[in-house]
Scaffold this motif. Structure first.
Motif, PDB file in Angstrom:
ATOM      1  N   ARG A 311       0.573  -3.735   0.544  1.00  0.00           N
ATOM      2  CA  ARG A 311      -0.674  -4.377   0.982  1.00  0.00           C
ATOM      3  C   ARG A 311      -0.424  -5.320   2.147  1.00  0.00           C
ATOM      4  O   ARG A 311      -1.120  -5.284   3.165  1.00  0.00           O
ATOM      5  N   TYR A 312       0.557  -6.183   1.995  1.00  0.00           N
ATOM      6  CA  TYR A 312       0.799  -7.236   2.974  1.00  0.00           C
ATOM      7  C   TYR A 312       1.228  -6.663   4.322  1.00  0.00           C
ATOM      8  O   TYR A 312       0.778  -7.118   5.384  1.00  0.00           O
ATOM      9  N   LEU A 313       2.080  -5.637   4.299  1.00  0.00           N
ATOM     10  CA  LEU A 313       2.603  -5.077   5.544  1.00  0.00           C
ATOM     11  C   LEU A 313       1.670  -4.030   6.150  1.00  0.00           C
ATOM     12  O   LEU A 313       1.545  -3.945   7.376  1.00  0.00           O
ATOM     13  N   THR A 314       1.043  -3.202   5.328  1.00  0.00           N
ATOM     14  CA  THR A 314       0.129  -2.140   5.789  1.00  0.00           C
ATOM     15  C   THR A 314       0.613  -1.591   7.126  1.00  0.00           C
ATOM     16  O   THR A 314       0.011  -1.810   8.169  1.00  0.00           O
ATOM     17  N   VAL A 315       1.731  -0.860   7.081  1.00  0.00           N
ATOM     18  CA  VAL A 315       2.392  -0.449   8.325  1.00  0.00           C
ATOM     19  C   VAL A 315       1.537   0.531   9.125  1.00  0.00           C
ATOM     20  O   VAL A 315       1.641   0.570  10.367  1.00  0.00           O
ATOM     21  N   SER A 368      -3.965  -4.325  -6.288  1.00  0.00           N
ATOM     22  CA  SER A 368      -4.589  -3.047  -6.614  1.00  0.00           C
ATOM     23  C   SER A 368      -5.759  -2.841  -5.661  1.00  0.00           C
ATOM     24  O   SER A 368      -6.404  -3.797  -5.242  1.00  0.00           O
ATOM     25  N   GLY A 369      -5.991  -1.603  -5.330  1.00  0.00           N
ATOM     26  CA  GLY A 369      -7.096  -1.304  -4.422  1.00  0.00           C
ATOM     27  C   GLY A 369      -6.767  -1.486  -2.963  1.00  0.00           C
ATOM     28  O   GLY A 369      -7.665  -1.384  -2.118  1.00  0.00           O
ATOM     29  N   HIS A 370      -5.497  -1.739  -2.612  1.00  0.00           N
ATOM     30  CA  HIS A 370      -5.165  -1.889  -1.194  1.00  0.00           C
ATOM     31  C   HIS A 370      -5.322  -0.548  -0.484  1.00  0.00           C
ATOM     32  O   HIS A 370      -5.382   0.522  -1.114  1.00  0.00           O
ATOM     33  N   LEU A 371      -5.372  -0.614   0.848  1.00  0.00           N
ATOM     34  CA  LEU A 371      -5.654   0.563   1.666  1.00  0.00           C
ATOM     35  C   LEU A 371      -4.443   1.013   2.469  1.00  0.00           C
ATOM     36  O   LEU A 371      -4.589   1.709   3.477  1.00  0.00           O
ATOM     37  N   ALA A 372      -3.259   0.632   2.031  1.00  0.00           N
ATOM     38  CA  ALA A 372      -2.049   0.988   2.771  1.00  0.00           C
ATOM     39  C   ALA A 372      -1.875   2.497   2.883  1.00  0.00           C
ATOM     40  O   ALA A 372      -1.276   2.988   3.846  1.00  0.00           O
TER      41      ALA A 372
END
Length: 435
Positions: A311-315, A368-372
């Motif tokens: 989530r935090y990095l979402t490369v 949960s539910g992140h868009l990575a």
């Protein structure tokens, strides 16, 4: 009548100039010679301050989560930054298209540039191809890769331990693990592995411009056509062989080569960037480093860290571009038919709607539910494979080298500029503590 003719003429000229404008960007890439042509709001989703999206992106999310970006020659685009708004666009299969013909028509690209695969396809083509691939990415079938993934990781750690001086975690750790894992998944012959890694890496090297990247993609497709031909003659136990066994001639060689290339595109560079940037997170935070080092194998502690890092990095900073099939509203904003929509996944994954706070990294947050991995029908089909690699690699790295540290200042690290897949160019480390 004369006014109408003049208006039509201006429209045709604008469209032609717009295609030339986009084609120039496509041909030369986004570099110093073309960046001045792009409006800043369109470039902003690709900018970062270290590991964080730039502050202007967060401000845009708070004030105008669906914002219009006028382009030269009467072309319009929209940038979507809010979490709910991004999900709304990605879920609207009937309202938006990702088909390659949209880009081909706007940028003057021919069908020969079509990479195939799932990303640039709409239903029903997308539905048929995904139905073919999905069984190969079930956990039951992926589990057969677990011993090989563990062996690949151990092989890389052994090689790192023998290397003199500082070790570059990007070259020695982050790149080889997903590359060799995809070799196993696809069933690439052992003797082809060196060529396969070269093709994997060359397609993302934009130092020679986008033309060279297209050339690498073409080389990759040619390579996979040859692999498919061999699999037709003697199907193996990898993904390509299994598809040949189960579907035979109902899927053509070009389609199957495109699927294989799509697996390479979606599963190599993204996981490599996550491994490198995730390692940097651990090196920056001794408490999290110790948390993962001391965690039990396959523990929830590791799983929680991996999801929060994703989530935090979402490369993958931007989703595949969408084109409105018709006039459509998103969060009350009308997007006209034909306009391009860019969804900022990195901005959406920092939205307080998702996190409940400023979105800073928290290794104990149950993200949960992140868009990575995206959302909707184009959600990354290899998400579980990526998770398997990350969950195995991070604990193995910090347990093997518990005194690992950066071999230089964090401020000296070179991060990618204006890249859809964000990453760090190199990550030199000392594997042992100070003598």
């Amino acid at each position: 009548m004369e006014l109408t003719l003049r208006a039509n003429l201006r429209s045709r000229i604008a469209a032609r100039l717009g295609r030339k404008y986009l084609a120039r960007i496509q041909k030369h890439g986004i570099g110093s010679t073309t960046i001045s042509l792009l409006p800043e709001p369109l470039v902003r989703p690709l900018r970062r301050d270290g590991l964080d999206p730039v502050a202007e992106l967060a401000e845009a999310r708070r004030t105008t989560p669906v914002s219009k970006v006028p382009l030269p020659f009467a072309l319009d685009a929209w940038v979507v930054t809010g979490y709910d708004e991004v999900k709304e666009v990605l879920a609207a299969t009937d309202g938006f298209s990702t088909d390659f013909t949209n880009l081909a028509g706007n940028a003057g690209l021919g069908e020969e540039h079509n990479p195939g695969g799932l990303g640039f396809a709409d239903p029903p083509v997308h539905t048929r191809l995904r139905r073919i691939l999905t069984p190969e990415f079930t956990m039951r079938r992926l589990r057969r890769l677990t011993p090989r993934i563990d062996a690949i990781i151990e092989e890389r750690l052994d090689a790192m331990a023998k290397a003199p001086g500082p070790v570059d975690l990007v070259e020695a750790f982050a790149l080889p693990i997903p590359s060799l894992t995809i070799c196993e998944l696809l069933g690439v012959p052992y003797e082809d592995r060196d060529d396969f890694q070269r093709l994997s890496m060359a397609r993302f090297d934009l130092s020679d411009g986008a033309v060279a990247a297209f050339g690498a993609t073409s080389d990759s497709l040619d390579y996979f056509r040859d692999v498919v031909k061999k699999q037709r003659e003697n199907p193996g136990d990898g993904l390509l062989g299994m598809i040949v066994k189960e579907h035979g001639d109902s899927i053509g060689d070009d389609e199957l080569a495109g699927l294989a290339d799509g697996v390479l595109t979606g599963g190599f560079e993204t996981t490599a960037s996550m491994l490198a940037l995730g390692a940097l997170l651990l090196l920056k935070d001794p408490e999290t480093f110790a948390l993962i080092r001391d965690a039990e194998p396959d523990s929830d502690t590791v799983n929680v860290f991996v999801e929060e890092a994703l989530r935090y990095l979402t490369v993958v900073q931007l989703a595949f571009p969408r084109f409105a099939k018709e006039d459509i509203e998103v969060a009350g904003v009308l997007i006209p038919k034909g306009d391009m929509v860019l969804c900022s996944l990195s901005a959406a994954d920092r939205d307080e709607v998702l996190t409940g706070d400023e979105g800073d990294f928290d290794p104990h947050r149950k993200s949960s539910g992140h868009l990575a991995f995206g959302y909707g029908i184009h959600r990354c089909i290899g998400a579980e494979l990526a998770r398997m690699e990350l969950r195995a690699a991070f604990p193995a790295l910090v347990r093997r080298f518990p005194e690992m540290r950066l071999a230089g200042a964090e401020a000296d690290l070179a991060f990618r500029k204006l890249s859809i897949v964000y990453g760090v160019e190199s990550l030199p480390v000392h594997l042992e503590g100070r003598s």
